[in-house]
Motif scaffolding. Structure first.
Motif, PDB file in Angstrom:
ATOM      1  N   LEU A  28     -63.071  44.378 -15.061  1.00  0.00           N
ATOM      2  CA  LEU A  28     -61.567  45.298 -15.326  1.00  0.00           C
ATOM      3  C   LEU A  28     -61.825  46.409 -15.377  1.00  0.00           C
ATOM      4  N   GLY A  29     -62.067  47.199 -15.729  1.00  0.00           N
ATOM      5  CA  GLY A  29     -62.518  48.729 -15.542  1.00  0.00           C
ATOM      6  C   GLY A  29     -61.545  49.022 -14.475  1.00  0.00           C
ATOM      7  N   ALA A  30     -62.399  48.227 -13.572  1.00  0.00           N
ATOM      8  CA  ALA A  30     -62.200  48.377 -11.834  1.00  0.00           C
ATOM      9  C   ALA A  30     -60.833  48.065 -11.740  1.00  0.00           C
ATOM     10  N   ASN A  31     -60.456  47.168 -11.930  1.00  0.00           N
ATOM     11  CA  ASN A  31     -59.534  46.448 -11.924  1.00  0.00           C
ATOM     12  C   ASN A  31     -58.204  47.399 -12.518  1.00  0.00           C
ATOM     13  N   TYR A  32     -57.759  48.065 -13.957  1.00  0.00           N
ATOM     14  CA  TYR A  32     -57.027  48.605 -14.333  1.00  0.00           C
ATOM     15  C   TYR A  32     -57.303  49.850 -13.699  1.00  0.00           C
ATOM     16  N   VAL A  33     -58.188  50.601 -12.872  1.00  0.00           N
ATOM     17  CA  VAL A  33     -57.395  51.737 -12.744  1.00  0.00           C
ATOM     18  C   VAL A  33     -56.869  51.373 -11.252  1.00  0.00           C
ATOM     19  N   ALA A  34     -57.761  50.255 -10.166  1.00  0.00           N
ATOM     20  CA  ALA A  34     -56.989  49.873  -8.983  1.00  0.00           C
ATOM     21  C   ALA A  34     -55.168  49.992  -9.496  1.00  0.00           C
ATOM     22  N   THR A  35     -55.300  48.580 -10.250  1.00  0.00           N
ATOM     23  CA  THR A  35     -53.190  49.175 -10.897  1.00  0.00           C
ATOM     24  C   THR A  35     -52.634  50.308 -11.554  1.00  0.00           C
ATOM     25  N   PHE A  36     -53.193  51.249 -12.086  1.00  0.00           N
ATOM     26  CA  PHE A  36     -53.287  52.459 -11.965  1.00  0.00           C
ATOM     27  C   PHE A  36     -52.189  52.695 -11.075  1.00  0.00           C
ATOM     28  N   LEU A  37     -53.733  53.209 -10.018  1.00  0.00           N
ATOM     29  CA  LEU A  37     -53.021  53.778  -8.722  1.00  0.00           C
ATOM     30  C   LEU A  37     -52.007  53.130  -7.852  1.00  0.00           C
ATOM     31  N   VAL A  38     -51.807  52.174  -8.267  1.00  0.00           N
ATOM     32  CA  VAL A  38     -50.831  51.073  -7.431  1.00  0.00           C
ATOM     33  C   VAL A  38     -49.576  51.312  -8.076  1.00  0.00           C
ATOM     34  N   ALA A  39     -49.350  51.368  -9.990  1.00  0.00           N
ATOM     35  CA  ALA A  39     -48.464  51.705 -10.807  1.00  0.00           C
ATOM     36  C   ALA A  39     -47.951  53.281 -10.244  1.00  0.00           C
ATOM     37  N   GLN A  40     -49.060  53.903 -10.482  1.00  0.00           N
ATOM     38  CA  GLN A  40     -48.467  54.963 -10.489  1.00  0.00           C
ATOM     39  C   GLN A  40     -48.517  56.092  -9.109  1.00  0.00           C
ATOM     40  N   PHE A  41     -48.342  55.465  -8.127  1.00  0.00           N
ATOM     41  CA  PHE A  41     -48.157  56.585  -6.673  1.00  0.00           C
ATOM     42  C   PHE A  41     -47.613  55.066  -6.426  1.00  0.00           C
ATOM     43  N   PHE A  42     -47.439  54.085  -5.914  1.00  0.00           N
ATOM     44  CA  PHE A  42     -46.921  52.728  -5.183  1.00  0.00           C
ATOM     45  C   PHE A  42     -45.401  53.457  -4.897  1.00  0.00           C
ATOM     46  N   PRO A  43     -44.565  53.888  -6.030  1.00  0.00           N
ATOM     47  CA  PRO A  43     -42.887  54.407  -5.846  1.00  0.00           C
ATOM     48  C   PRO A  43     -43.210  55.344  -5.363  1.00  0.00           C
ATOM     49  N   ILE A  44     -43.747  56.649  -5.405  1.00  0.00           N
ATOM     50  CA  ILE A  44     -43.632  58.291  -4.772  1.00  0.00           C
ATOM     51  C   ILE A  44     -44.371  57.955  -3.390  1.00  0.00           C
ATOM     52  N   ILE A  45     -45.086  57.476  -3.289  1.00  0.00           N
ATOM     53  CA  ILE A  45     -45.470  56.923  -1.283  1.00  0.00           C
ATOM     54  C   ILE A  45     -44.301  56.100  -0.560  1.00  0.00           C
ATOM     55  N   ASN A  46     -43.457  54.938  -1.568  1.00  0.00           N
ATOM     56  CA  ASN A  46     -42.550  54.798  -0.738  1.00  0.00           C
ATOM     57  C   ASN A  46     -41.256  55.095  -0.702  1.00  0.00           C
ATOM     58  N   VAL A  47     -41.156  56.192  -1.945  1.00  0.00           N
ATOM     59  CA  VAL A  47     -39.796  57.103  -1.188  1.00  0.00           C
ATOM     60  C   VAL A  47     -40.776  58.503  -0.116  1.00  0.00           C
ATOM     61  N   ALA A  48     -41.372  58.910  -0.432  1.00  0.00           N
ATOM     62  CA  ALA A  48     -42.054  59.837   0.843  1.00  0.00           C
ATOM     63  C   ALA A  48     -41.995  59.202   1.972  1.00  0.00           C
ATOM     64  N   LEU A  49     -42.324  57.917   2.134  1.00  0.00           N
ATOM     65  CA  LEU A  49     -42.061  57.245   3.293  1.00  0.00           C
ATOM     66  C   LEU A  49     -41.373  57.178   4.427  1.00  0.00           C
ATOM     67  N   ASN A  50     -40.325  56.915   3.735  1.00  0.00           N
ATOM     68  CA  ASN A  50     -38.528  55.974   3.708  1.00  0.00           C
ATOM     69  C   ASN A  50     -38.275  57.219   3.884  1.00  0.00           C
ATOM     70  N   GLU A  51     -38.436  58.392   3.461  1.00  0.00           N
ATOM     71  CA  GLU A  51     -37.649  60.279   3.910  1.00  0.00           C
ATOM     72  C   GLU A  51     -38.145  60.407   5.107  1.00  0.00           C
ATOM     73  N   ARG A  52     -39.482  59.807   5.105  1.00  0.00           N
ATOM     74  CA  ARG A  52     -40.017  61.235   6.674  1.00  0.00           C
ATOM     75  C   ARG A  52     -39.849  59.964   7.216  1.00  0.00           C
ATOM     76  N   PHE A  53     -40.009  59.155   7.580  1.00  0.00           N
ATOM     77  CA  PHE A  53     -39.320  57.438   8.925  1.00  0.00           C
ATOM     78  C   PHE A  53     -38.233  57.598   8.962  1.00  0.00           C
ATOM     79  N   GLY A  54     -37.690  57.441   8.207  1.00  0.00           N
ATOM     80  CA  GLY A  54     -36.562  57.218   7.649  1.00  0.00           C
ATOM     81  C   GLY A  54     -36.352  55.473   7.245  1.00  0.00           C
ATOM     82  N   GLY A  55     -35.266  54.452   6.838  1.00  0.00           N
ATOM     83  CA  GLY A  55     -35.542  53.591   6.983  1.00  0.00           C
ATOM     84  C   GLY A  55     -35.974  53.015   5.283  1.00  0.00           C
ATOM     85  N   ALA A  56     -36.875  51.581   5.582  1.00  0.00           N
ATOM     86  CA  ALA A  56     -37.826  51.462   4.830  1.00  0.00           C
ATOM     87  C   ALA A  56     -38.278  50.774   4.264  1.00  0.00           C
ATOM     88  N   GLY A  57     -39.905  50.352   4.014  1.00  0.00           N
ATOM     89  CA  GLY A  57     -40.621  48.953   3.918  1.00  0.00           C
ATOM     90  C   GLY A  57     -42.198  50.328   4.342  1.00  0.00           C
TER      91      GLY A  57
END
Length: 522
Positions: free
Chosen positions: A452-481
């Motif tokens: 469960l500790g590992a699960n929360y670490v992985a959840t934290f990584l997704v929660a913290q960095f998903f929106p940041i990486i999503n915006v960065a990739l969309n700006e870098r390559f254009g479009g979304a997804g």
């Protein structure tokens, strides 16, 4: 389940047992509730109110009546509170607020195992309700980013503890033949919480009404706290730490007057009363490793209760720990919470229907498929279900990335639904039960907490960095997804890990048989 199996289940299950399971699973339900509580109202909470004015105007009369008996129009409801209608946040700040829940969950998961073992399951569950109440109050009254973050940390501690303790408690009060079915109730209750908060978010994402969503957490936690006054201590824990006689009385009450508990309590006179037989999961269907001179030097420590470092250092348990922790990480790294936590903001401009409404549909499908797929691990096998789930999510992530990139809106909407449905096949329920089947009772407590500790670490990584990486990739390559190409790659890696490092446990009578067919542990 066959008709004979269904009849047996009905005979084994008493109304009192159903009540105990319903009350105890309010803990995991709140995990799902708090996990997704900021998804639908994200833009309102962070002061992007204009994006939800259409929903507000459509529902203003009904919601204003519910929200305040003193106000009859929506604008009065929005301005009547002394608290701010919204809290200005950038995407990175919102990600921090969201991810604080997982940090609290990590602390709760790691700390709850020792408490449940030493002081009992019931006390530990009551503490979770206290953390939920405190966290929900702070969140509801939050007037700043810091207050929201602190509130979510408290709620996260309760959630992390609940996801460790409640499966333990359920496994110890459920009849042996139905432990798999009742074990799935943890994931089902999580999905009920997600569906509840997403539905509330659809109707309350305007003005300051989003605070009612957070306030609902106070009510649920209070109901849980009062309900736990009706719940007895786990019979298995009582037999191991207090009195076998008291444990039998409690078990007989749970099973019913005419139920024969002799088979379940046969071992209590001899060894279950001794502390060394007490583990975080007491499940006869997954007995511990043989206690002989070659088993483990560590097994004699701590009265037969191994700590995390002892499990890590012992080569006997290390492969099981790696397998169980890896599966828990795979549950999150395949991307499910990118949908659960961020679907409204992610899909807002990409899909042909209101994204908040789609999120409700997603949550409903998640719940329905989890219930429908709960027998599959017992029929197809744990490993098979994991591989099917990972393959389905990886394929869905790839199709979702391409459909969003090429603006195929209908395909995007359908793919999101498949993405969530495949999660319920294996990655949803299996990781919660796998630890108890991969190690013996002397190590299952430490392994479960580590998972469960590992699960929360992985959840934290997704929660913290998903929106940041999503915006960065969309700006870098254009479009979304573009971010879903990353989840596709992660699914491939997770699938290879499960294929090579996770053994099948279906039909194995004990832990020795599980590992004896895959690798030597000496």
């Amino acid at each position: 389940m066959s008709s004979s199996g269904l009849r047996q289940c009905i005979r084994d299950v008493s109304p009192y047992l159903i009540l105990l399971v319903a009350i105890s699973t309010l803990g995991p339900l709140q995990f799902g509730f708090h996990l997704a509580e900021l998804n639908a109202p994200q833009d309102v909470v962070s002061c992007r109110v204009h994006q939800y004015q259409s929903v507000s105007s459509r529902l203003s009369s009904a919601l204003s009546y519910i929200s305040s008996s003193a106000s009859r129009d929506n604008s009065q409801v929005a301005t009547s509170s002394a608290l701010p209608d919204c809290i200005p946040m950038e995407d990175a700040q919102f990600a921090v607020v969201s991810s604080m829940f997982t940090l609290g969950g990590l602390a709760g998961a790691l700390g709850s195992g020792p408490i449940a073992s030493a002081k009992g399951r019931l006390l530990a569950m009551r503490l979770t309700s206290l953390f939920y109440i405190v966290g929900s109050i702070i969140e509801t009254l939050g007037a700043s980013v810091a207050m929201l973050a602190i509130g979510r940390i408290f709620s996260g501690v309760g959630a992390g503890a609940a996801t460790v303790i409640v499966p333990i408690y359920i496994s110890e009060v459920a009849p042996p033949r139905e432990r798999g079915t009742f074990g799935a109730m943890t994931q089902v209750s999580i999905n009920v919480g997600i569906l509840a908060t997403q539905t509330m978010g659809y109707f309350l994402s305007y003005g300051s009404a989003w605070r009612w969503i957070l306030a609902a957490g106070i009510v649920i936690a209070a109901v849980q706290g009062f309900g736990l006054l009706l719940v007895p201590e786990s019979p298995a824990w009582l037999a191991a730490n207090k009195s076998a006689t008291q444990a039998r009385r409690v078990l007989q009450r749970i099973r019913g007057k005419n139920y024969d508990i002799a088979e379940e309590t046969a071992a209590w006179d001899d060894s279950a009363v001794a502390p060394e037989e007490e583990g975080l999961l007491d499940e006869p269907s997954a007995p511990g490793l043989r206690r002989d001179s070659n088993t483990s030097k560590a097994s004699g420590k701590n009265g037969g209760h191994l700590g995390f470092l002892e499990v890590v250092r012992d080569p006997l348990y290390r492969p099981a720990l790696i397998a169980a922790v890896g599966v828990m990480c795979a549950q999150q790294l395949c991307g499910i919470n990118s949908i659960i936590m961020y679907s409204v903001s992610l899909l807002r401009d990409l899909l042909p229907i209101n994204s908040a409404l789609l999120t409700i549909i997603i949550s409903a499908i998640n719940l329905i498929t989890t219930v429908a797929c709960s027998p599959l691990p017992d029929k197809l096998g744990r490993k098979t279900c994991l591989l099917l789930s990972i393959f389905g999510q990886g394929t869905s992530a790839l199709v979702l990335a391409l459909s969003i990139l090429f603006e195929t809106k209908i395909l995007s909407a359908i793919t999101v639904l498949f993405f969530v449905a495949f999660f319920a096949v294996g990655l949803g329920p299996v990781p919660f039960i796998l630890a108890s089947e991969l190690v013996g009772q002397e190590a299952v407590g430490a392994t479960q907490s580590a998972c469960l500790g590992a699960n929360y670490v992985a959840t934290f990584l997704v929660a913290q960095f998903f929106p940041i990486i999503n915006v960065a990739l969309n700006e870098r390559f254009g479009g979304a997804g573009w971010v879903y190409f990353i989840f596709t790659a992660l699914a491939v890696l997770c699938g290879l890990f499960v294929l090579w490092r996770v053994p099948e446990t279906k039909g194995k009578k004990d832990v020795d048989e599980v590992w004896g067919r895959t690798r030597r542990l000496d």
